[in-house]
Design an enzyme around this catalytic site. Structure first.
Site, PDB file in Angstrom:
ATOM      1  N   ALA A 273      17.305   3.318 -35.198  1.00 47.84           N
ATOM      2  CA  ALA A 273      16.838   4.186 -34.248  1.00 47.84           C
ATOM      3  C   ALA A 273      16.314   5.605 -34.845  1.00 47.84           C
ATOM      4  O   ALA A 273      15.146   6.094 -34.615  1.00 47.84           O
ATOM      5  CB  ALA A 273      17.597   4.422 -33.128  1.00 47.84           C
TER       6      ALA A 273
ATOM      7  N   LEU B  79      13.073   5.031 -36.639  1.00 45.60           N
ATOM      8  CA  LEU B  79      11.957   4.822 -35.877  1.00 45.60           C
ATOM      9  C   LEU B  79      11.662   6.223 -35.327  1.00 45.60           C
ATOM     10  O   LEU B  79      10.196   6.411 -35.468  1.00 45.60           O
ATOM     11  CB  LEU B  79      12.241   4.138 -34.760  1.00 45.60           C
ATOM     12  CG  LEU B  79      11.749   4.231 -33.277  1.00 45.60           C
ATOM     13  CD1 LEU B  79      10.097   3.620 -33.697  1.00 45.60           C
ATOM     14  CD2 LEU B  79      12.232   3.628 -32.239  1.00 45.60           C
ATOM     15  N   TYR B  80      12.324   7.131 -34.896  1.00 48.24           N
ATOM     16  CA  TYR B  80      11.971   8.219 -34.457  1.00 48.24           C
ATOM     17  C   TYR B  80      11.525   9.264 -35.491  1.00 48.24           C
ATOM     18  O   TYR B  80      10.157   9.730 -35.298  1.00 48.24           O
ATOM     19  CB  TYR B  80      13.255   9.130 -33.750  1.00 48.24           C
ATOM     20  CG  TYR B  80      13.954   8.368 -32.556  1.00 48.24           C
ATOM     21  CD1 TYR B  80      13.420   7.963 -31.709  1.00 48.24           C
ATOM     22  CD2 TYR B  80      15.224   8.355 -32.731  1.00 48.24           C
ATOM     23  CE1 TYR B  80      13.948   7.313 -30.672  1.00 48.24           C
ATOM     24  CE2 TYR B  80      15.935   7.739 -31.617  1.00 48.24           C
ATOM     25  CZ  TYR B  80      15.177   7.217 -30.480  1.00 48.24           C
ATOM     26  OH  TYR B  80      15.903   6.440 -29.670  1.00 48.24           O
ATOM     27  N   HIS B  81      11.909   9.219 -36.614  1.00 48.57           N
ATOM     28  CA  HIS B  81      11.082   9.969 -37.554  1.00 48.57           C
ATOM     29  C   HIS B  81       9.730   9.491 -38.095  1.00 48.57           C
ATOM     30  O   HIS B  81       8.928  10.339 -38.139  1.00 48.57           O
ATOM     31  CB  HIS B  81      12.094  10.189 -39.016  1.00 48.57           C
ATOM     32  CG  HIS B  81      13.119  11.310 -39.204  1.00 48.57           C
ATOM     33  ND1 HIS B  81      13.628  11.632 -40.308  1.00 48.57           N
ATOM     34  CD2 HIS B  81      13.388  12.067 -38.069  1.00 48.57           C
ATOM     35  CE1 HIS B  81      14.323  12.581 -40.014  1.00 48.57           C
ATOM     36  NE2 HIS B  81      14.247  12.912 -38.791  1.00 48.57           N
TER      37      HIS B  81
ATOM     38  N   PHE C 104       9.078  12.303 -34.820  1.00 47.77           N
ATOM     39  CA  PHE C 104      10.000  13.435 -34.521  1.00 47.77           C
ATOM     40  C   PHE C 104      10.503  14.167 -35.696  1.00 47.77           C
ATOM     41  O   PHE C 104      10.465  13.589 -36.818  1.00 47.77           O
ATOM     42  CB  PHE C 104      11.026  12.745 -33.989  1.00 47.77           C
ATOM     43  CG  PHE C 104      11.139  12.536 -32.471  1.00 47.77           C
ATOM     44  CD1 PHE C 104      11.532  13.201 -31.527  1.00 47.77           C
ATOM     45  CD2 PHE C 104      10.287  11.246 -32.033  1.00 47.77           C
ATOM     46  CE1 PHE C 104      11.320  12.759 -30.118  1.00 47.77           C
ATOM     47  CE2 PHE C 104      10.122  10.882 -30.699  1.00 47.77           C
ATOM     48  CZ  PHE C 104      10.611  11.618 -29.572  1.00 47.77           C
TER      49      PHE C 104
END
Length: 197
Positions: free
Chosen positions: A151, A154-156, A160
C-alpha cells in the site's frame, strides 16, 4: 481457457448499498489490516457515521463467483473538517504551514482495502483512482502504516508525498505515515507500467 482469472469490476457504490453491506466491507478491512475481530466490530458504528459526512463517496471491487459476484475490495472517503477525529489528529501531527496548505477542503481517503486473496492484481490502484476521480477537491489525504508495504509503495507511485512519518494514532501501536497528493492524481513515471491496473 483454463488458468485465467475472472474479471473484476470496479464501481461507485450507492451510499445506502454500502451501509447495508458494511459488515461485509469491514471483514475485508480486518483481514487486510490484520486486526482482531473485536477491533473490526468496534469500527462499525464509526464507519456508518462516516457515510453521513459531506462529500462521502465509496467504491467497490467485485469478483465473479459461481453464484454471481462477491465484494473483494472497497474504498471510501469524504471531505475533512475540524472536529472530525482524523482531521484533528492530523492537524496535531503537521506543522502549521503544512496543515494550512493541505487540510482545507481536502478529501480524505478514509479506507482502502483489498481482500488478501485478491491483492497484487492492481485492484488497490484501480480502487484508489476510481475513488478520487472527478472529486471537486484540490488534494487527497490518507494515513497508512509507516512500513515498506504494498500500500505504501502504491501511494508513493501514484503521486502521494510524505507529510508526516512515524505518527502514532491513539489505540494503535504501529507508526503511521500521513500522505497527501494533489488531484487529479499524477502517477510517477513508470508507475502504471510497473503496476498495471
Amino acid at each position: 481457457m483454463t488458468g485465467t482469472t475472472p474479471a473484476t469490476r470496479i464501481v461507485e457504490l450507492p451510499t445506502p448499498w454500502f451501509r447495508d453491506h458494511m459488515h461485509e466491507a469491514l471483514a475485508i478491512y480486518g483481514l487486510a489490516m490484520g486486526y482482531d475481530p473485536s477491533v473490526v466490530a468496534g469500527r462499525y458504528g464509526y464507519a456508518v457515521q462516516h457515510t453521513e459526512r459531506p462529500g462521502f463517496r465509496a467504491v467497490g471491487a467485485f469478483a465473479a463467483t459461481p453464484d454471481g459476484e462477491q465484494l473483494v475490495g472497497f474504498g471510501y472517503g469524504y471531505v475533512v473538517a475540524p472536529g472530525q477525529w482524523w482531521h484533528d489528529q492530523v492537524r496535531a501531527a503537521l506543522d502549521r504551514r503544512t496543515a494550512k496548505k493541505w487540510l482545507p477542503g481536502a478529501f480524505e481517503v478514509c479506507e482502502l482495502h483489498v481482500h488478501p486473496d485478491h491483492q497484487s492484481r492492481g485492484l488497490g490502484r484501480q480502487l484508489l483512482h476510481a475513488l478520487v476521480e472527478g472529486v471537486p477537491h484540490p488534494v487527497a489525504l490518507l494515513s497508512t502504516p509507516d512500513a515498506d508495504t504494498k500500500a505504501f509503495r502504491l501511494y508513493h507511485a501514484d503521486g502521494f508525498v510524505d507529510l508526516a512519518r512515524g505518527y502514532h494514532f491513539p489505540g494503535d501501536s504501529r507508526p503511521f505515515a500521513i500522505l497527501g497528493a494533489t488531484l487529479p492524481l499524477h502517477p510517477r513515471d513508470g508507475a502504471r507500467a510497473n503496476n498495471p491496473a
